[in-house]
Scaffold this motif. Sequence first.
Motif, PDB file in Angstrom:
ATOM      1  N   ARG A 291       0.843  -1.208   0.000  1.00  0.00           N
ATOM      2  CA  ARG A 291       0.000   0.000   0.000  1.00  0.00           C
ATOM      3  C   ARG A 291       0.874   1.251   0.000  1.00  0.00           C
ATOM      4  NH1 ARG A 291      -4.068   1.673  -2.278  1.00  0.00           N
ATOM      5  NH2 ARG A 291      -5.348   3.125  -1.163  1.00  0.00           N
ATOM      6  N   VAL A 292       1.959   1.231   0.747  1.00  0.00           N
ATOM      7  CA  VAL A 292       2.884   2.371   0.763  1.00  0.00           C
ATOM      8  C   VAL A 292       3.482   2.565  -0.631  1.00  0.00           C
ATOM      9  CG1 VAL A 292       5.027   3.298   1.729  1.00  0.00           C
ATOM     10  CG2 VAL A 292       3.404   2.108   3.220  1.00  0.00           C
ATOM     11  N   HIS A 293       3.836   1.470  -1.311  1.00  0.00           N
ATOM     12  CA  HIS A 293       4.345   1.573  -2.684  1.00  0.00           C
ATOM     13  C   HIS A 293       3.292   2.195  -3.591  1.00  0.00           C
ATOM     14  CE1 HIS A 293       8.222  -0.509  -2.482  1.00  0.00           C
ATOM     15  NE2 HIS A 293       7.662  -1.259  -1.543  1.00  0.00           N
ATOM     16  N   GLN A 294       2.035   1.842  -3.402  1.00  0.00           N
ATOM     17  CA  GLN A 294       0.964   2.422  -4.211  1.00  0.00           C
ATOM     18  C   GLN A 294       0.818   3.920  -3.947  1.00  0.00           C
ATOM     19  OE1 GLN A 294      -2.281  -0.114  -3.055  1.00  0.00           O
ATOM     20  NE2 GLN A 294      -1.922  -1.558  -4.721  1.00  0.00           N
ATOM     21  N   TYR A 295       0.926   4.325  -2.674  1.00  0.00           N
ATOM     22  CA  TYR A 295       0.890   5.752  -2.339  1.00  0.00           C
ATOM     23  C   TYR A 295       2.022   6.486  -3.054  1.00  0.00           C
ATOM     24  CZ  TYR A 295      -2.215   4.859   1.732  1.00  0.00           C
ATOM     25  OH  TYR A 295      -3.235   4.511   2.566  1.00  0.00           O
ATOM     26  N   CYS A 296       3.211   5.914  -3.038  1.00  0.00           N
ATOM     27  CA  CYS A 296       4.371   6.540  -3.671  1.00  0.00           C
ATOM     28  C   CYS A 296       4.187   6.651  -5.181  1.00  0.00           C
ATOM     29  CB  CYS A 296       5.634   5.745  -3.365  1.00  0.00           C
ATOM     30  SG  CYS A 296       6.125   5.748  -1.630  1.00  0.00           S
ATOM     31  N   GLN A 297       3.755   5.575  -5.807  1.00  0.00           N
ATOM     32  CA  GLN A 297       3.577   5.563  -7.262  1.00  0.00           C
ATOM     33  C   GLN A 297       2.507   6.549  -7.705  1.00  0.00           C
ATOM     34  OE1 GLN A 297       2.812   1.397  -7.868  1.00  0.00           O
ATOM     35  NE2 GLN A 297       4.972   0.944  -8.225  1.00  0.00           N
ATOM     36  N   ALA A 298       1.491   6.748  -6.877  1.00  0.00           N
ATOM     37  CA  ALA A 298       0.405   7.660  -7.217  1.00  0.00           C
ATOM     38  C   ALA A 298       0.754   9.112  -6.899  1.00  0.00           C
ATOM     39  CB  ALA A 298      -0.865   7.258  -6.469  1.00  0.00           C
ATOM     40  N   GLY A 299       1.906   9.346  -6.267  1.00  0.00           N
ATOM     41  CA  GLY A 299       2.301  10.706  -5.936  1.00  0.00           C
ATOM     42  C   GLY A 299       1.536  11.299  -4.767  1.00  0.00           C
TER      43      GLY A 299
ATOM     44  N   ILE B  32       2.369  11.062  -1.564  1.00  0.00           N
ATOM     45  CA  ILE B  32       3.241  11.400  -0.440  1.00  0.00           C
ATOM     46  C   ILE B  32       4.187  12.506  -0.914  1.00  0.00           C
ATOM     47  CG2 ILE B  32       4.944  10.574   1.217  1.00  0.00           C
ATOM     48  CD1 ILE B  32       3.810   7.743   0.758  1.00  0.00           C
ATOM     49  N   PRO B  33       4.048  13.714  -0.367  1.00  0.00           N
ATOM     50  CA  PRO B  33       4.929  14.810  -0.799  1.00  0.00           C
ATOM     51  C   PRO B  33       6.387  14.560  -0.403  1.00  0.00           C
ATOM     52  CG  PRO B  33       3.182  15.612   0.680  1.00  0.00           C
ATOM     53  CD  PRO B  33       3.065  14.128   0.603  1.00  0.00           C
ATOM     54  N   GLY B  34       7.300  14.875  -1.303  1.00  0.00           N
ATOM     55  CA  GLY B  34       8.726  14.776  -1.015  1.00  0.00           C
ATOM     56  C   GLY B  34       9.329  13.399  -1.193  1.00  0.00           C
ATOM     57  N   VAL B  35       8.571  12.444  -1.709  1.00  0.00           N
ATOM     58  CA  VAL B  35       9.077  11.085  -1.891  1.00  0.00           C
ATOM     59  C   VAL B  35      10.031  11.039  -3.084  1.00  0.00           C
ATOM     60  CG1 VAL B  35       7.220  10.248  -3.384  1.00  0.00           C
ATOM     61  CG2 VAL B  35       8.368   8.667  -1.879  1.00  0.00           C
TER      62      VAL B  35
ATOM     63  N   ALA C  25      10.836  11.337   6.672  1.00  0.00           N
ATOM     64  CA  ALA C  25      10.495  10.773   7.982  1.00  0.00           C
ATOM     65  C   ALA C  25       9.294  11.467   8.618  1.00  0.00           C
ATOM     66  CB  ALA C  25      11.700  10.859   8.906  1.00  0.00           C
ATOM     67  N   ASP C  26       9.060  12.732   8.259  1.00  0.00           N
ATOM     68  CA  ASP C  26       7.940  13.457   8.858  1.00  0.00           C
ATOM     69  C   ASP C  26       6.674  13.428   7.992  1.00  0.00           C
ATOM     70  OD1 ASP C  26       8.922  15.040   6.826  1.00  0.00           O
ATOM     71  OD2 ASP C  26       8.935  16.891   7.998  1.00  0.00           O
ATOM     72  N   ALA C  27       6.667  12.616   6.934  1.00  0.00           N
ATOM     73  CA  ALA C  27       5.497  12.524   6.042  1.00  0.00           C
ATOM     74  C   ALA C  27       4.313  11.932   6.787  1.00  0.00           C
ATOM     75  CB  ALA C  27       5.831  11.679   4.820  1.00  0.00           C
ATOM     76  N   GLN C  28       3.132  12.464   6.509  1.00  0.00           N
ATOM     77  CA  GLN C  28       1.904  11.969   7.101  1.00  0.00           C
ATOM     78  C   GLN C  28       1.274  10.914   6.187  1.00  0.00           C
ATOM     79  OE1 GLN C  28       0.681  12.990  10.170  1.00  0.00           O
ATOM     80  NE2 GLN C  28       2.694  13.959  10.257  1.00  0.00           N
ATOM     81  N   LYS C  29       0.563   9.991   6.780  1.00  0.00           N
ATOM     82  CA  LYS C  29      -0.126   8.961   6.008  1.00  0.00           C
ATOM     83  C   LYS C  29      -1.211   9.617   5.155  1.00  0.00           C
ATOM     84  CE  LYS C  29      -3.163   5.000   6.563  1.00  0.00           C
ATOM     85  NZ  LYS C  29      -3.912   4.204   7.525  1.00  0.00           N
TER      86      LYS C  29
END
Length: 63
Positions: free
Chosen positions: A23-31, A33-36, A47-51
């Motif tokens: 699920r985290v990989h899906q969040y990253c691929q979809a953009g 999570i800011p700053g990934v 490290a300070d990214a919010q879910k």
Amino acid sequence: MSSLQGYISAREASYKWGVSERRVHQYCQAGRIPGVSRFGRSWAIPADAQKPTDPRKENTRRK
């Protein structure tokens, strides 16, 4: 992966947020999570990214 200062891995984020690593990989691929950043096959998540919120659950309350 904690070799990058201020960043965590997708596995660490999954433990922190209580979701699967996939699920985290899906969040990253979809953009979502800011700053990934992507490094090879790994994601570096601030490290300070919010879910990210789950859009499927936003409209579950009835008025």
